[in-house]
Design a protein around this motif. Sequence first.
Motif, PDB file in Angstrom:
ATOM      1  N   ALA A   1       3.623  -9.229  -7.477  1.00  0.00           N
ATOM      2  CA  ALA A   1       4.688  -9.093  -6.395  1.00  0.00           C
ATOM      3  C   ALA A   1       3.789  -9.391  -5.003  1.00  0.00           C
ATOM      4  N   GLY A   2       2.637  -8.761  -4.946  1.00  0.00           N
ATOM      5  CA  GLY A   2       1.717  -9.379  -3.835  1.00  0.00           C
ATOM      6  C   GLY A   2       1.616 -10.813  -3.660  1.00  0.00           C
ATOM      7  N   ILE A   3       1.116 -11.459  -4.777  1.00  0.00           N
ATOM      8  CA  ILE A   3       0.785 -12.821  -4.836  1.00  0.00           C
ATOM      9  C   ILE A   3       2.120 -13.784  -4.211  1.00  0.00           C
TER      10      ILE A   3
ATOM     11  N   ARG B   1       0.701  -1.096  -0.082  1.00  0.00           N
ATOM     12  CA  ARG B   1       0.107  -0.159   0.177  1.00  0.00           C
ATOM     13  C   ARG B   1       0.778   1.004  -0.018  1.00  0.00           C
ATOM     14  N   ALA B   2       2.031   1.167   0.709  1.00  0.00           N
ATOM     15  CA  ALA B   2       2.888   2.194   0.780  1.00  0.00           C
ATOM     16  C   ALA B   2       3.645   2.732  -0.532  1.00  0.00           C
ATOM     17  N   HIS B   3       3.832   1.480  -1.423  1.00  0.00           N
ATOM     18  CA  HIS B   3       4.298   1.800  -2.709  1.00  0.00           C
ATOM     19  C   HIS B   3       3.468   1.607  -3.783  1.00  0.00           C
ATOM     20  N   ARG B   4       2.164   1.856  -3.363  1.00  0.00           N
ATOM     21  CA  ARG B   4       0.912   1.978  -4.173  1.00  0.00           C
ATOM     22  C   ARG B   4       0.647   0.735  -5.137  1.00  0.00           C
ATOM     23  N   GLY B   5       0.951  -0.467  -4.401  1.00  0.00           N
ATOM     24  CA  GLY B   5       0.780  -1.664  -4.862  1.00  0.00           C
ATOM     25  C   GLY B   5      -0.627  -2.554  -4.465  1.00  0.00           C
ATOM     26  N   SER B   6      -0.820  -3.846  -4.844  1.00  0.00           N
ATOM     27  CA  SER B   6      -1.925  -4.331  -4.601  1.00  0.00           C
ATOM     28  C   SER B   6      -1.645  -5.880  -4.393  1.00  0.00           C
ATOM     29  N   LEU B   7      -2.305  -6.365  -3.354  1.00  0.00           N
ATOM     30  CA  LEU B   7      -2.262  -7.753  -3.010  1.00  0.00           C
ATOM     31  C   LEU B   7      -2.546  -8.789  -4.027  1.00  0.00           C
TER      32      LEU B   7
END
Length: 359
Positions: free
Chosen positions: A263-265, A253-259
């Motif tokens: 990368a999240g998976i 979330r801090a790097h504006r990503g998503s689960l």
Amino acid sequence: MRPRLRQLVQRMVDEGTLSSDDAAALQRSLPKAAATDGSAPWYVRLLSAFGAWLAAALLAGFFVAAELFKHGGGALAFGLLLLAAACVVRSRVRNDFAVQAALAAAVAGEALVLVGADDAWHLRDQKLALLALALNAAVVVALADPVGRFLASAFAVGCALFVAYDERWEGLVILVLLLLGAGTLAVWLAPPSWGGARWRAIRPPLGVALAAGFLGGLALILADHPWRDRSGDVLLTAGITALAACLVAWILRAHRGSLRSEAGIVALVGIVLLGAVGWRTPGIVGATAVLALGYHRREVVLFGLAIAAFVGFAGWYYYSLELTLLEKSGVLALSGAVALGAREYLRRRHQPSQQGAPA
């Protein structure tokens, strides 16, 4: 881990928050500031600290030899007075010797409080530890010294672990360890603006003490305790894995990503697999979470603690396996193959962007 000042200034210029003229003026002012710096060298500060703590030890020895406190009430009252005076003095002095003297007086005052309370009220070990925990929690807020706050935080964490293990109840041990892990994440991930200047001063020593206590508590469970059941390690590992998953979600979330991103998976699958493989040693997942936290916050101390803990837990896990040497060699070979595969995956994933970048 921490960026250098030159790199930080250049980053601010690139982001547009600092003009080139201001950056040049800042670079020219650094040599002058270094020349007028009046702080003492580290060896002078070390000698001042040694002298202050020696004076405090001699003062405590004088109290004992003179038998000034024959009753616990007198030691308790004088200890509280000495501790309060040390907190006030430390907030107003900047001299190295005075700073160390105030810190030594605070430690001596706290020792007098605990000795006097034990003598006056005949407390059990657990009640005395809870009193020390509450007292050190107040010291963390009142004593404006990073070393003193770290010592107080570490003492409070140690008292919590002592109460949990002295109770000889596995559920309480698991609860305290999970609370320490959650507290470590909460302290380091909370915005510094929440508590103002006081919170910004408290967070580093408190966060390091919580992380050290969390990893140290995970190391304590490796000993053979007759009241512990190995099935509890599954619950503890599951809880730490959940905390690590929350950390991954926060970093993304801090790097504006998503689960749901690649990368999240990959990160979540790796954490779950690590927890499933090392369920006998929950410290492996805990050290990995602290390692990711230290890298995210760019804290060298957290990074060093996590590396040392991970090496120790991994070695313990390997030597505690009830396998033959051939089977252990297979485990090492498989672990190396997985690491090499992950490295090759990351290299191939970043290779197109590197090739497309201008020379």
